[in-house]
Design a protein around this motif. Structure first.
Motif, PDB file in Angstrom:
ATOM      1  N   ASN A 116      21.449 -56.929   3.437  1.00  0.00           N
ATOM      2  CA  ASN A 116      20.112 -57.339   4.280  1.00  0.00           C
ATOM      3  C   ASN A 116      19.909 -56.465   5.344  1.00  0.00           C
ATOM      4  O   ASN A 116      18.952 -56.723   6.123  1.00  0.00           O
ATOM      5  CB  ASN A 116      20.088 -58.616   4.584  1.00  0.00           C
ATOM      6  CG  ASN A 116      21.268 -59.047   5.728  1.00  0.00           C
ATOM      7  OD1 ASN A 116      22.185 -58.658   5.542  1.00  0.00           O
ATOM      8  ND2 ASN A 116      21.069 -60.269   6.281  1.00  0.00           N
ATOM      9  N   PRO A 120      13.728 -53.559   1.940  1.00  0.00           N
ATOM     10  CA  PRO A 120      13.505 -54.308   0.664  1.00  0.00           C
ATOM     11  C   PRO A 120      13.373 -53.388  -0.555  1.00  0.00           C
ATOM     12  O   PRO A 120      13.728 -53.884  -1.602  1.00  0.00           O
ATOM     13  CB  PRO A 120      12.051 -54.855   0.991  1.00  0.00           C
ATOM     14  CG  PRO A 120      12.012 -55.086   2.598  1.00  0.00           C
ATOM     15  CD  PRO A 120      12.663 -53.741   3.031  1.00  0.00           C
ATOM     16  N   SER A 124      15.799 -53.879  -3.807  1.00  0.00           N
ATOM     17  CA  SER A 124      15.050 -54.060  -5.190  1.00  0.00           C
ATOM     18  C   SER A 124      16.022 -53.254  -6.180  1.00  0.00           C
ATOM     19  O   SER A 124      15.614 -53.458  -7.391  1.00  0.00           O
ATOM     20  CB  SER A 124      13.565 -53.889  -4.845  1.00  0.00           C
ATOM     21  OG  SER A 124      13.057 -52.514  -5.089  1.00  0.00           O
ATOM     22  N   TYR A 163      17.003 -57.975   7.141  1.00  0.00           N
ATOM     23  CA  TYR A 163      15.609 -58.283   6.416  1.00  0.00           C
ATOM     24  C   TYR A 163      16.176 -59.419   5.460  1.00  0.00           C
ATOM     25  O   TYR A 163      17.258 -59.508   4.745  1.00  0.00           O
ATOM     26  CB  TYR A 163      15.266 -56.773   5.466  1.00  0.00           C
ATOM     27  CG  TYR A 163      15.095 -55.896   6.437  1.00  0.00           C
ATOM     28  CD1 TYR A 163      13.701 -55.496   6.712  1.00  0.00           C
ATOM     29  CD2 TYR A 163      15.796 -54.806   6.701  1.00  0.00           C
ATOM     30  CE1 TYR A 163      13.278 -54.308   7.212  1.00  0.00           C
ATOM     31  CE2 TYR A 163      15.509 -53.669   7.351  1.00  0.00           C
ATOM     32  CZ  TYR A 163      14.233 -53.538   7.571  1.00  0.00           C
ATOM     33  OH  TYR A 163      14.025 -52.153   8.151  1.00  0.00           O
ATOM     34  N   ARG A 164      15.178 -60.339   5.416  1.00  0.00           N
ATOM     35  CA  ARG A 164      15.550 -61.465   4.553  1.00  0.00           C
ATOM     36  C   ARG A 164      15.339 -61.212   3.122  1.00  0.00           C
ATOM     37  O   ARG A 164      14.400 -60.538   2.604  1.00  0.00           O
ATOM     38  CB  ARG A 164      14.378 -62.609   4.901  1.00  0.00           C
ATOM     39  CG  ARG A 164      14.900 -63.981   4.163  1.00  0.00           C
ATOM     40  CD  ARG A 164      13.685 -64.743   4.307  1.00  0.00           C
ATOM     41  NE  ARG A 164      13.847 -65.357   5.894  1.00  0.00           N
ATOM     42  CZ  ARG A 164      14.569 -66.151   6.375  1.00  0.00           C
ATOM     43  NH1 ARG A 164      15.283 -66.766   5.405  1.00  0.00           N
ATOM     44  NH2 ARG A 164      14.477 -66.570   7.540  1.00  0.00           N
ATOM     45  N   PRO A 166      14.419 -61.474  -0.699  1.00  0.00           N
ATOM     46  CA  PRO A 166      13.633 -62.250  -1.469  1.00  0.00           C
ATOM     47  C   PRO A 166      14.279 -63.114  -2.378  1.00  0.00           C
ATOM     48  O   PRO A 166      15.322 -62.995  -2.900  1.00  0.00           O
ATOM     49  CB  PRO A 166      12.853 -60.890  -2.164  1.00  0.00           C
ATOM     50  CG  PRO A 166      13.794 -59.678  -2.349  1.00  0.00           C
ATOM     51  CD  PRO A 166      14.783 -59.926  -1.135  1.00  0.00           C
ATOM     52  N   GLU A 167      13.285 -63.955  -2.696  1.00  0.00           N
ATOM     53  CA  GLU A 167      13.732 -65.252  -3.639  1.00  0.00           C
ATOM     54  C   GLU A 167      14.405 -64.600  -4.846  1.00  0.00           C
ATOM     55  O   GLU A 167      15.389 -64.974  -5.632  1.00  0.00           O
ATOM     56  CB  GLU A 167      12.657 -66.217  -3.948  1.00  0.00           C
ATOM     57  CG  GLU A 167      12.522 -67.015  -2.726  1.00  0.00           C
ATOM     58  CD  GLU A 167      11.339 -66.407  -1.858  1.00  0.00           C
ATOM     59  OE1 GLU A 167      11.161 -65.359  -1.818  1.00  0.00           O
ATOM     60  OE2 GLU A 167      10.786 -67.167  -0.840  1.00  0.00           O
ATOM     61  N   GLN A 169      15.721 -61.776  -5.692  1.00  0.00           N
ATOM     62  CA  GLN A 169      16.985 -61.204  -5.509  1.00  0.00           C
ATOM     63  C   GLN A 169      18.010 -61.988  -5.342  1.00  0.00           C
ATOM     64  O   GLN A 169      19.069 -62.259  -5.934  1.00  0.00           O
ATOM     65  CB  GLN A 169      17.131 -60.089  -4.560  1.00  0.00           C
ATOM     66  CG  GLN A 169      18.254 -59.493  -4.549  1.00  0.00           C
ATOM     67  CD  GLN A 169      18.226 -58.184  -3.624  1.00  0.00           C
ATOM     68  OE1 GLN A 169      17.001 -57.612  -3.345  1.00  0.00           O
ATOM     69  NE2 GLN A 169      19.554 -57.430  -3.380  1.00  0.00           N
TER      70      GLN A 169
END
Length: 322
Positions: A116, A120, A124, A163-164, A166-167, A169
């Motif tokens: 993280n 992003p 991905s 970085y959070r 994503p759902e 992932q």
């Protein structure tokens, strides 16, 4: 075809040997080691979230060192590009053709360290390979082989420079767990052996990569009674309607639950899944798939509390099913 008694005994013995080997590097954390091995033998990916210095990277390296396969480490940083993960086409002037140079993702076990901290877009790049076991570069699809496992480590999102995830992932990871700080006795043992800088580096493989695939195939043969399947389905449905939950467990999460429960059961010498297996795996399998509403987070509600309530509210099968 159900697993035979000999297959069950062989599986449980090999599982114990792998646990013992990894525990030489990760002292006092047998429960975490068994979860990591369950994830590997369920052909899934593992997310380790904890504070720096708790042994996340050591666990990943010890797991890779226990399997006689290839392994690689990717240090995720803000400037890491997707091609640094998957590989890139390079023009060879001698042959006047483009040649594909595979990235570190083309290994049996890949350690994605501090995932993280990358952008992003780079995160991905892992989605396709984690879900389908293949990489597409410039229109050409290339399989990464089997077994294949991504062990990603991340610091809590409150840490600077993160970085959070994503759902979409998060749902690709079969399990999420944390190593945690060792207890007093384990800490003293580690301090007494402070001269050993990297405990995982000295581990010898105890199983081949092909044997891992064979064990995964045996775990698939473990029996799951319809009553247990119904229990898992009701837990997922209850998570979607819980007042504190914004996003509940998906069908993919239910499938992951069944796969993990099968491996967990046979690792304990059983050829069937019982309700207790489902309960023991609830937090590592469901914890990262349940997202809370903002107001619940502000009130101090945790995902662990919600899962504990689900296990109370949803009735388990009354008898152990074989």
């Amino acid at each position: 075809m159900p697993a035979t008694p000999d297959q069950v005994r062989t599986f449980a013995h090999a599982f114990d040997q792998m646990t013992l080997n990894i525990s030489r590097a990760i002292v006092g954390k047998e429960d975490v080691v068994r979860l990591a091995l369950t994830c590997l033998l369920s052909e899934g990916h593992l997310l380790l979230e904890d504070y720096p210095g708790t042994g996340k990277t050591s666990l990943a390296k010890a797991l890779a060192g226990t399997v006689r396969g290839t392994n690689a480490r990717i240090q995720f940083t803000p400037d890491l590009l997707p091609s640094d993960v998957t590989g890139v086409q390079v023009y060879d002037q001698r042959t006047q053709q483009f040649e594909f140079r595979p990235g570190p993702i083309f290994h049996s076990i890949v350690l994605a360290d501090e995932i993280n901290r990358a952008s992003p877009k780079t995160q991905s790049a892992l989605l396709e390979v984690m879900e389908e076991g293949q990489v597409t570069v410039d229109g050409t699809t290339r399989p990464v082989g089997s077994p294949f496992m991504v062990i990603a480590t991340q610091n809590p999102v409150e840490q600077a420079g993160t970085y959070r995830l994503p759902e979409a992932q998060l749902d690709r990871f079969l399990m999420k767990t944390s190593v945690g700080y060792p207890d007093h006795n384990a800490t003293v043992a580690l301090l007494a052996d402070a001269a050993t800088r990297d405990r995982a580096a000295g581990l010898r493989p105890v199983i081949s990569a092909s044997a891992v695939s064979e064990m995964a195939a045996v775990a698939d043969q473990v029996h799951v009674d319809p009553a247990v399947l119904g229990y898992i389905s009701r837990l997922a449905e209850a998570s979607r309607t819980h007042p504190h939950v914004r996003l509940g467990v998906s069908v993919r999460g239910c499938l992951a639950y069944v796969r993990c429960a099968k491996t967990w059961a046979i690792a304990q010498g059983r050829d069937f899944v019982g309700p207790d297996d489902v309960k023991q795996l609830a937090v590592p399998v469901l914890g990262h798939r349940i997202l809370l509403r903002s107001e619940a987070q502000f009130d101090g509600i945790t995902v662990e509390q919600v899962i504990a309530q689900l296990l109370v509210d949803v009735a388990a099968p009354m008898e152990r099913v074989a």
